[in-house]
Write a protein that holds these residues in place. Structure first.
Motif, PDB file in Angstrom:
ATOM      1  N   SER A   1       0.815  -1.223   0.000  1.00  0.00           N
ATOM      2  CA  SER A   1       0.000   0.000   0.000  1.00  0.00           C
ATOM      3  C   SER A   1       0.843   1.266   0.000  1.00  0.00           C
ATOM      4  N   PHE A   2       2.157   1.115   0.183  1.00  0.00           N
ATOM      5  CA  PHE A   2       3.025   2.279   0.370  1.00  0.00           C
ATOM      6  C   PHE A   2       3.972   2.443  -0.813  1.00  0.00           C
ATOM      7  N   ASN A   3       4.300   3.702  -1.102  1.00  0.00           N
ATOM      8  CA  ASN A   3       5.270   3.991  -2.164  1.00  0.00           C
ATOM      9  C   ASN A   3       6.703   3.811  -1.691  1.00  0.00           C
ATOM     10  N   ALA A   4       6.929   3.931  -0.393  1.00  0.00           N
ATOM     11  CA  ALA A   4       8.264   3.737   0.171  1.00  0.00           C
ATOM     12  C   ALA A   4       8.132   3.401   1.647  1.00  0.00           C
ATOM     13  N   ILE A   5       9.156   2.712   2.160  1.00  0.00           N
ATOM     14  CA  ILE A   5       9.200   2.327   3.569  1.00  0.00           C
ATOM     15  C   ILE A   5      10.550   2.782   4.121  1.00  0.00           C
ATOM     16  N   ALA A   6      10.520   3.389   5.300  1.00  0.00           N
ATOM     17  CA  ALA A   6      11.759   3.747   5.998  1.00  0.00           C
ATOM     18  C   ALA A   6      11.728   3.093   7.369  1.00  0.00           C
ATOM     19  N   CYS A   7      12.814   2.420   7.718  1.00  0.00           N
ATOM     20  CA  CYS A   7      12.784   1.555   8.888  1.00  0.00           C
ATOM     21  C   CYS A   7      14.090   1.663   9.664  1.00  0.00           C
ATOM     22  N   GLY A   8      13.990   1.814  10.990  1.00  0.00           N
ATOM     23  CA  GLY A   8      15.195   1.705  11.788  1.00  0.00           C
ATOM     24  C   GLY A   8      15.352   2.605  12.987  1.00  0.00           C
ATOM     25  N   PRO A   9      15.122   3.922  12.888  1.00  0.00           N
ATOM     26  CA  PRO A   9      15.433   4.796  14.024  1.00  0.00           C
ATOM     27  C   PRO A   9      14.699   4.376  15.294  1.00  0.00           C
TER      28      PRO A   9
ATOM     29  N   ARG B   1      24.918  15.731  16.311  1.00  0.00           N
ATOM     30  CA  ARG B   1      24.041  15.661  17.475  1.00  0.00           C
ATOM     31  C   ARG B   1      23.146  14.437  17.348  1.00  0.00           C
ATOM     32  N   GLY B   2      22.841  13.808  18.477  1.00  0.00           N
ATOM     33  CA  GLY B   2      21.934  12.681  18.470  1.00  0.00           C
ATOM     34  C   GLY B   2      20.586  13.061  17.882  1.00  0.00           C
ATOM     35  N   GLY B   3      20.068  12.233  16.992  1.00  0.00           N
ATOM     36  CA  GLY B   3      18.767  12.476  16.384  1.00  0.00           C
ATOM     37  C   GLY B   3      18.809  13.134  15.032  1.00  0.00           C
ATOM     38  N   SER B   4      19.973  13.726  14.680  1.00  0.00           N
ATOM     39  CA  SER B   4      20.084  14.381  13.377  1.00  0.00           C
ATOM     40  C   SER B   4      19.849  13.387  12.240  1.00  0.00           C
ATOM     41  N   GLY B   5      20.409  12.184  12.371  1.00  0.00           N
ATOM     42  CA  GLY B   5      20.224  11.176  11.334  1.00  0.00           C
ATOM     43  C   GLY B   5      18.784  10.702  11.221  1.00  0.00           C
ATOM     44  N   ASP B   6      18.044  10.698  12.344  1.00  0.00           N
ATOM     45  CA  ASP B   6      16.627  10.318  12.293  1.00  0.00           C
ATOM     46  C   ASP B   6      15.839  11.304  11.428  1.00  0.00           C
ATOM     47  N   VAL B   7      16.169  12.590  11.578  1.00  0.00           N
ATOM     48  CA  VAL B   7      15.508  13.614  10.765  1.00  0.00           C
ATOM     49  C   VAL B   7      15.768  13.367   9.283  1.00  0.00           C
ATOM     50  N   LEU B   8      17.020  13.046   8.943  1.00  0.00           N
ATOM     51  CA  LEU B   8      17.364  12.773   7.547  1.00  0.00           C
ATOM     52  C   LEU B   8      16.587  11.569   7.019  1.00  0.00           C
ATOM     53  N   THR B   9      16.455  10.522   7.823  1.00  0.00           N
ATOM     54  CA  THR B   9      15.725   9.338   7.374  1.00  0.00           C
ATOM     55  C   THR B   9      14.279   9.673   7.039  1.00  0.00           C
ATOM     56  N   GLY B  10      13.631  10.462   7.882  1.00  0.00           N
ATOM     57  CA  GLY B  10      12.256  10.847   7.600  1.00  0.00           C
ATOM     58  C   GLY B  10      12.137  11.718   6.366  1.00  0.00           C
ATOM     59  N   LEU B  11      13.027  12.699   6.240  1.00  0.00           N
ATOM     60  CA  LEU B  11      13.015  13.588   5.085  1.00  0.00           C
ATOM     61  C   LEU B  11      13.239  12.793   3.803  1.00  0.00           C
ATOM     62  N   LEU B  12      14.230  11.914   3.829  1.00  0.00           N
ATOM     63  CA  LEU B  12      14.531  11.086   2.670  1.00  0.00           C
ATOM     64  C   LEU B  12      13.371  10.168   2.338  1.00  0.00           C
TER      65      LEU B  12
END
Length: 527
Positions: free
Chosen positions: A336-344, A456-467
Motif C-alpha cells: 500500500s506504500f510507495n516507500a518504507i523507511a525503517c530503523g530509528p 548531534r543525536g537524532g540528526s540522522g533520524d531527521v534525515l531518514t524521515g526527510l529522505l
C-alpha cells in the motif's frame, strides 16, 4: 553560459583525469604560458577582492599589504610567481620563498623576471620577513611522494606562523585523490581550486587543510571534460540548482494525497521514543502526501500529539518495548506504500520486523537499528536477493559492520561508498563531514557543504524521515533514486548550516533542525 557553469561546478576529477583534460587543451593549441597567465591572473584578482582575514591565535587584523609567495619547482610555482608579479605591480610588498635549485623552464623564466623586478627571494625559513598573507604555490595536483626535509620542516614552520595561507589549486602535501597527507601539508586558510574540483576537497581527512575552498573557473571547454570523463563513473557535487530541480515541485494543479506519495515509517521503542518523533517530523517537512508511522502501542498517543496529521499505527510490543509484530490497518499491507523507511529507535529486539520489510518488494530505506540488524543478517547476501530499491544511510561505524571487507570508510569515503554500492546493489549514503551517495553503477554524488552542528543525536533520524518522504514522492514522479537521496542529504545539511548561522553550532539540536528544513526552501528560488 549558465548551463556550462552549472555543469563545470558539479564535476569532480582525479589527478589523472585533470592531467588528461589539460593535455587535450594543450594539444588543441592553447600555449602553457598563456594558460598560466590567465589562471594566475584570476587568482591574483581574487586575492585582492577577498577581505583581510584575522590573523591566527587572536593577533590583530591582517592589513594584507605584505605578501609572502611560496614557490615550488613546477607549474604550480609558476602560477605563484605570476601572482607575485601582479601583486607587486599593484603596490603590494612582495617577497618570495623558494628553497629549490631546479625549476621547470617556464617557472624558471618567471623567477628570473621576478628577480629583475627587485622582488626579494629567500631560500631559508630563517630569512623570511614578516607578512600579512602567505600564498602557497609549492606543489599542485598530482603529488604522489611523501615530502621530506628540508621542505617538510619548512612547511611545518610555515604552519606555525600566525599568518593566513592561501593555497593555489591544492594545499601542498595533500594527495589529490585521497586527501592523504604526504608526510606533512600546508594548513590553508583558503584554497583556490583551479579549473575543476579535485577529489581531495571532499575527503573528510583533508578538510582541516583546505580551509575555505572556491573554484577558479578558467573556461575549460566542456567538450574536453566530457571526452575524458565519458567512460568513467561520474563523481559530482550536488549544487543548489540540481537539488532544487530534483524536488517534486511544482505540484500539478489537480492532484490528491496519494498521488503525492504514501510513506510508511517503522521506528521507535519504549526506550527510544524520540527517534520516532524526529523521523516523523523529518518526513512531515518533505511534503509527502500521506504519512503512516508504525510504533509500539505504548507510543501511539505520544506520536499523535506530535504528528496529528499522520496515521499512527500502534503495534504489539515485546517486553522490552520494541515492535513485536507489524500490525497494519485492515485492507492494508506493505504494497500500500510507495516507500518504507525503517530503523530509528527500533532496538535490535525488532529483528523480525526488519526481516519482513527486507523481504518486501517496495523501495526501502534502512537506518540505525535497521542497519545493525541487516549487518547481523549478512548485508551483501541479503541485499542481493531484494528486487526493489534499497537505500542504506550508515555512519562510518555502521558502515564497517555492514561491509567489513570494504575499504576503510574513515580514510576514503568515495571509494568505500562505491565499493559497497557495487557489491550490495543498494544506494549507499555514507555519512560524514562530506557525505557520499553511491549508486550500484559506481556513480557518486557528494554533499560538499555541511556543518559540525549536525553532530548531534537524532540528526540522522531527521534525515531518514526527510529522505523517506521524498522517496515516496519520487516513486510517483519518475525521479531517479540516487538523485532524490542526494537532494535529501543536501536539504538536510543546508538546514543545519542555516540553523548554525542563527543559533551557533552549539544550538542545533535535532528537534530545532526540523524547524529549519522549510526555511531553507524559503530562501532559495525553486525552478
Amino acid at each position: 553560459m549558465m548551463q556550462r557553469q552549472e555543469k563545470i561546478s558539479q564535476v569532480i576529477v582525479t589527478a589523472g583525469q585533470m592531467r588528461d583534460i589539460e593535455d587535450r587543451i594543450f594539444a588543441a593549441g592553447m600555449p602553457v604560458v598563456a594558460l598560466m597567465e590567465k589562471v594566475a591572473g584570476l587568482v591574483a584578482r581574487r586575492i585582492q577582492e577577498i577581505p583581510p582575514i584575522p590573523r591566527k591565535k587572536g593577533l590583530p587584523q591582517a592589513v594584507g599589504s605584505r605578501v609572502g609567495i611560496l614557490v615550488g619547482p613546477g607549474h604550480n610555482g609558476g602560477d605563484a610567481l605570476v601572482v607575485a608579479r601582479e601583486l607587486h605591480f599593484r603596490g603590494y610588498e612582495v617577497w618570495i620563498y623558494s628553497p629549490f635549485s631546479k625549476f621547470k623552464e617556464l617557472t624558471s623564466h618567471h623567477l628570473q623576471y621576478a628577480q629583475s623586478l627587485g622582488i626579494p627571494i629567500y631560500q631559508t625559513i630563517e630569512q623570511l620577513p614578516d607578512s600579512d598573507l602567505l600564498i602557497d604555490g609549492l606543489f599542485g595536483f598530482g603529488l604522489e611522494r611523501n615530502l621530506t626535509d628540508p621542505i617538510a620542516s619548512a612547511i611545518n614552520q610555515l604552519n606555525e606562523l600566525s599568518v593566513p595561507i592561501y593555497s593555489i589549486d591544492l594545499p601542498s602535501g595533500l594527495h589529490t585523490d585521497t586527501g592523504v597527507v604526504l608526510g606533512t601539508a600546508i594548513r590553508a586558510t583558503h584554497t583556490f581550486c583551479l579549473g575543476l574540483w579535485k577529489l581531495a576537497f571532499f575527503q573528510d581527512r583533508a578538510l582541516e587543510y583546505v580551509g575555505k575552498a572556491e573554484l577558479i573557473d578558467f573556461d575549460i571547454p566542456l567538450a574536453d571534460v566530457e571526452a575524458v570523463l565519458k567512460d568513467a563513473p561520474s563523481i559530482k557535487r550536488i549544487t543548489p540548482a540540481t537539488a532544487l530541480a530534483t524536488l517534486p515541485l511544482p505540484r500539478p494543479p489537480v492532484t490528491h494525497k496519494y498521488k503525492e506519495g504514501h510513506l510508511l515509517l517503522i521506528c521507535g521503542s519504549r526506550r527510544y521514543a524520540g527517534g520516532a518523533i524526529l523521523t516523523g517530523l523529518g518526513a512531515r517537512a518533505s511534503g509527502v502526501g500521506m504519512l503512516s508511522i508504525a510504533v509500539p502501542e505504548s507510543l501511539k498517543s505520544l506520536l499523535v500529539s506530535h504528528l496529528p496529521e499522520a496515521l499512527i499505527i500502534g503495534c504489539p510490543e515485546t517486553e522490552s518495548g520494541a515492535i513485536a509484530q507489524l500490525q497494519l490497518p485492515e485492507k492494508t499491507d506493505l504494497t500500500s506504500f510507495n516507500a518504507i523507511a525503517c530503523g530509528p529507535g527500533l532496538t535490535r529486539d525488532a529483528t523480525p520486523i526488519v526481516q519482513e520489510v527486507i523481504e518486501s518488494d517496495h523501495p526501502l530505506i534502512l537506518d540505525a537499528d535497521g542497519l545493525n540488524i541487516l549487518a547481523q543478517m549478512g548485508a551483501i547476501a541479503t541485499l542481493k536477493k531484494r528486487l526493489a530499491v534499497t537505500v542504506l544511510t550508515p555512519h562510518t561505524g555502521e558502515f564497517q559492520r555492514l561491509f567489513p571487507d570494504v575499504t576503510d570508510a574513515k580514510h576514503d569515503t568515495v571509494k568505500a561508498a562505491q565499493e559497497a554500492a557495487l557489491q550490495s546493489g543498494a544506494v549507499v549514503l555514507l555519512k560524514g563531514a562530506r557525505t557520499a551517495i553511491a549508486n550500484p553503477q559506481g556513480g557518486i554524488w557528494m554533499i560538499t557543504e555541511s556543518t559540525p552542528a549536525l553532530a548531534r543525536g537524532g540528526s540522522g533520524d531527521v534525515l531518514t524521515g526527510l529522505l523517506g518522504g521524498l522517496l515516496a514522492q519520487a516513486a510517483t514522479k519518475q525521479i531517479s533514486v540516487e538523485d532524490i537521496v542526494a537532494t535529501a542529504a543536501w536539504w538536510h545539511s543546508q538546514a543545519g548550516i542555516l540553523a548554525a548561522q542563527e543559533r551557533t553550532e552549539l544550538g542545533v539540536d535535532a528537534f530545532t533542525l526540523t524547524q529549519y528544513l522549510l526555511k531553507v526552501l524559503s530562501l532559495v528560488t525553486i525552478p
